[in-house]
Design a protein around this motif. Structure first.
Motif, PDB file in Angstrom:
ATOM      1  N   ASN A   1       0.835  -1.193   0.000  1.00  0.00           N
ATOM      2  CA  ASN A   1       0.000   0.000   0.000  1.00  0.00           C
ATOM      3  C   ASN A   1       0.879   1.256   0.000  1.00  0.00           C
ATOM      4  O   ASN A   1       1.714   1.411   0.900  1.00  0.00           O
TER       5      ASN A   1
ATOM      6  N   GLU B   1       0.211   4.217   0.842  1.00  0.00           N
ATOM      7  CA  GLU B   1       0.009   5.082   2.002  1.00  0.00           C
ATOM      8  C   GLU B   1       0.840   4.650   3.210  1.00  0.00           C
ATOM      9  O   GLU B   1       0.956   5.389   4.190  1.00  0.00           O
ATOM     10  N   ASP B   2       1.433   3.431   3.141  1.00  0.00           N
ATOM     11  CA  ASP B   2       2.301   2.968   4.225  1.00  0.00           C
ATOM     12  C   ASP B   2       3.756   3.400   4.030  1.00  0.00           C
ATOM     13  O   ASP B   2       4.584   3.199   4.925  1.00  0.00           O
TER      14      ASP B   2
ATOM     15  N   TYR C   1       0.637  12.565  -4.596  1.00  0.00           N
ATOM     16  CA  TYR C   1       1.183  11.249  -4.276  1.00  0.00           C
ATOM     17  C   TYR C   1       1.874  11.238  -2.913  1.00  0.00           C
ATOM     18  O   TYR C   1       2.350  10.190  -2.470  1.00  0.00           O
ATOM     19  N   TYR C   2       1.958  12.379  -2.239  1.00  0.00           N
ATOM     20  CA  TYR C   2       2.452  12.388  -0.869  1.00  0.00           C
ATOM     21  C   TYR C   2       1.725  13.440  -0.044  1.00  0.00           C
ATOM     22  O   TYR C   2       1.169  14.409  -0.564  1.00  0.00           O
TER      23      TYR C   2
ATOM     24  N   HIS D   1       0.106  12.679   6.481  1.00  0.00           N
ATOM     25  CA  HIS D   1      -0.888  12.043   7.345  1.00  0.00           C
ATOM     26  C   HIS D   1      -0.277  11.132   8.404  1.00  0.00           C
ATOM     27  O   HIS D   1      -0.887  10.895   9.450  1.00  0.00           O
ATOM     28  N   CYS D   2       0.916  10.586   8.136  1.00  0.00           N
ATOM     29  CA  CYS D   2       1.515   9.629   9.068  1.00  0.00           C
ATOM     30  C   CYS D   2       2.180  10.312  10.265  1.00  0.00           C
ATOM     31  O   CYS D   2       2.510   9.662  11.261  1.00  0.00           O
TER      32      CYS D   2
ATOM     33  N   CYS E   1       4.727  11.202   3.587  1.00  0.00           N
ATOM     34  CA  CYS E   1       3.999   9.933   3.627  1.00  0.00           C
ATOM     35  C   CYS E   1       3.341   9.693   2.270  1.00  0.00           C
ATOM     36  O   CYS E   1       2.832  10.627   1.647  1.00  0.00           O
TER      37      CYS E   1
ATOM     38  N   THR F   1       0.415   8.243  -0.325  1.00  0.00           N
ATOM     39  CA  THR F   1      -1.049   8.373  -0.283  1.00  0.00           C
ATOM     40  C   THR F   1      -1.692   7.157  -0.957  1.00  0.00           C
ATOM     41  O   THR F   1      -1.070   6.504  -1.798  1.00  0.00           O
ATOM     42  N   PRO F   2      -2.940   6.849  -0.611  1.00  0.00           N
ATOM     43  CA  PRO F   2      -3.596   5.650  -1.172  1.00  0.00           C
ATOM     44  C   PRO F   2      -3.819   5.772  -2.677  1.00  0.00           C
ATOM     45  O   PRO F   2      -3.853   6.863  -3.241  1.00  0.00           O
TER      46      PRO F   2
END
Length: 427
Positions: free
Chosen positions: A311, A313-314, A355-356, A359-360, A377, A379-380
């Motif tokens: 993923n 987003e990770d 694309y970033y 959020h983390c 971070c 993104t999904p």
């Protein structure tokens, strides 16, 4: 969510080094590296293994192949270092690898990225047996783009690097990849091939050498130096016919200029491929060649697997990124024909790099003004199926193209060619 990663959330407004060695080489703990950015580690491994296999293949095959590997590597160093430190270029920032070179700007695998691209492209194109050397250089450019596409599309989504937000030369994007990235690889690899082969031929012009036969040490060293140093300016000149006049003066989008030159190169190569010297079955691949061809297939599967199992987003990228600051301050971007402008800093109130994000970080806190080193971070996916469809199509096309060059031939053409040679001999 809490992250047990060294440096997570750290901000720096300047880089302080203890000496030249510390400036030259940075190190990241493997545990932190994997936990923060597993897809980056997989990508890096793909290129490093590929480069190792190419070295074995080059020295096993002999001739000019080892020279091609090292010339493309030095060419890559020239291009990357100029891109990092020329103030009017500097429009992307690589994520930190386990080992990162030159002021934390160049991940280790970038040192062999150009050899991996150019070697696979040159090896495949050499089997086309085109009658025009110039057209073969163009074919190498097209094959380089084909090897690059899945890497470009996937890596940016997993924040393996970030782009400058407002640079006019990379403003038009395709899955967040600037169209000029493909234009760049096409032109620079074509220019590199021209210098690499032409200089050797000019110096050893009295010798009847095949293109891939090694010449004198003098000619090979000169070809290596010329290709390394002149590949970039030669590639920049190829931006003149399609890109700079249309984009800089008439506002034609980079999508149009990029597709135009790709289609023009494709049409020319296709025309010359209709009448090539490919009359006989390609030479049988030895074990090393089969392993290297296997790497090419794995290269495409690596990025397909990333999209399936990881993923975005990770993904966490801790390191140098676009400096954050005054939203109104601009700086010049010098091109061959005209000086354009871009915002000097990333404007956190109004940036368009979806694309970033941040959020983390605790409470999604954005970095402070003046930061050049901070955490971003991934993104999904907006639509993972769309990425899978695109990458599957690219993988299929690459498989058809490269297997055709390496393995396909027409038995009837081979028989006709042998009969023609026999007839000429008897006459």
């Amino acid at each position: 969510m809490e992250y047990n990663i060294t440096g997570f959330g750290e901000e720096r407004s300047e880089m302080n080094y203890t000496g030249l060695g510390n400036w030259l080489i940075g190190y990241m703990d493997p545990y932190d590296y994997w936990n923060a950015h597993p897809t980056y580690a997989i990508c890096e491994l793909d290129f490093l293994i590929g480069a190792g296999l190419m070295l074995v293949h080059a020295f096993t095959t002999g001739g000019r192949w080892p020279w091609l590997f090292f010339a493309s590597m030095f060419h890559g160093f020239v291009v990357e270092l100029i891109a990092y430190f020329a103030p009017f270029i500097a429009n992307f920032w690589h994520a930190q690898g386990m080992i990162t070179l030159f002021d934390r700007r160049m991940a280790l695998y970038i040192a062999v990225l150009y050899p991996v691209f150019y070697y696979h492209a040159s090896w495949a194109s050499s089997k086309m047996k085109l009658k025009s050397q110039l057209v073969e250089y163009m074919a190498v450019g097209l094959m380089t783009v084909l090897v690059d596409i899945p890497y470009d599309i996937t890596s940016v989504k997993y924040v393996h690097w970030i782009w400058h937000d407002t640079d006019p030369n990379i403003y038009d994007r395709h899955y967040w990849v600037p169209w000029n990235s493909y234009y760049f690889h096409l032109c620079f690899s074509t220019s590199f091939q021209f210098w690499f082969h032409s200089v050797r031929r000019w110096i050893d012009k009295s010798k009847d050498l095949d293109k891939w036969q090694a010449g004198s040490i003098k000619s090979e060293i000169n070809a290596l130096i010329a290709a390394s140093l002149l590949g970039m300016p030669g590639g920049c000149l190829l931006f003149l016919p399609f890109y700079h006049p249309l984009h800089d003066f008439y506002g034609v989008p980079s999508e149009v200029t990029g597709v135009s030159i790709l289609m023009a190169f494709t049409a020319i190569v296709w025309k010359f491929d209709r009448k090539s010297h490919r009359y006989e079955k390609p030479a049988k691949m030895n074990f090393v060649s089969k392993i290297l061809f296997g790497h090419l297939l794995v290269h495409y599967l690596v990025f397909l697997v990333m999209v399936i199992f990881f993923n975005p987003e990770d993904a966490i990228s801790i390191g140098l990124h676009q400096p954050i600051g005054n939203c109104n301050e601009t700086e010049p971007v010098h091109t061959i024909l005209k000086t354009l402008h871009r915002q000097k800093y990333l404007c956190l109130d109004n940036y368009d790099e979806k694309y970033y994000d941040f959020h983390c970080l605790p409470n999604a806190t954005v970095p402070s003004d003046g930061s050049i080193w901070y955490t971003v971070c991934g993104t999904p996916f907006e639509n993972r199926a769309e990425y899978l469809t695109v990458l599957s199509l690219i993988t299929f096309i690459a498989y058809m193209v490269f297997t055709s060059f390496h393995f396909d031939y027409d038995e009837n053409t081979e028989k006709l060619w042998k009969n023609t040679k026999l007839s000429k001999k008897n006459n």
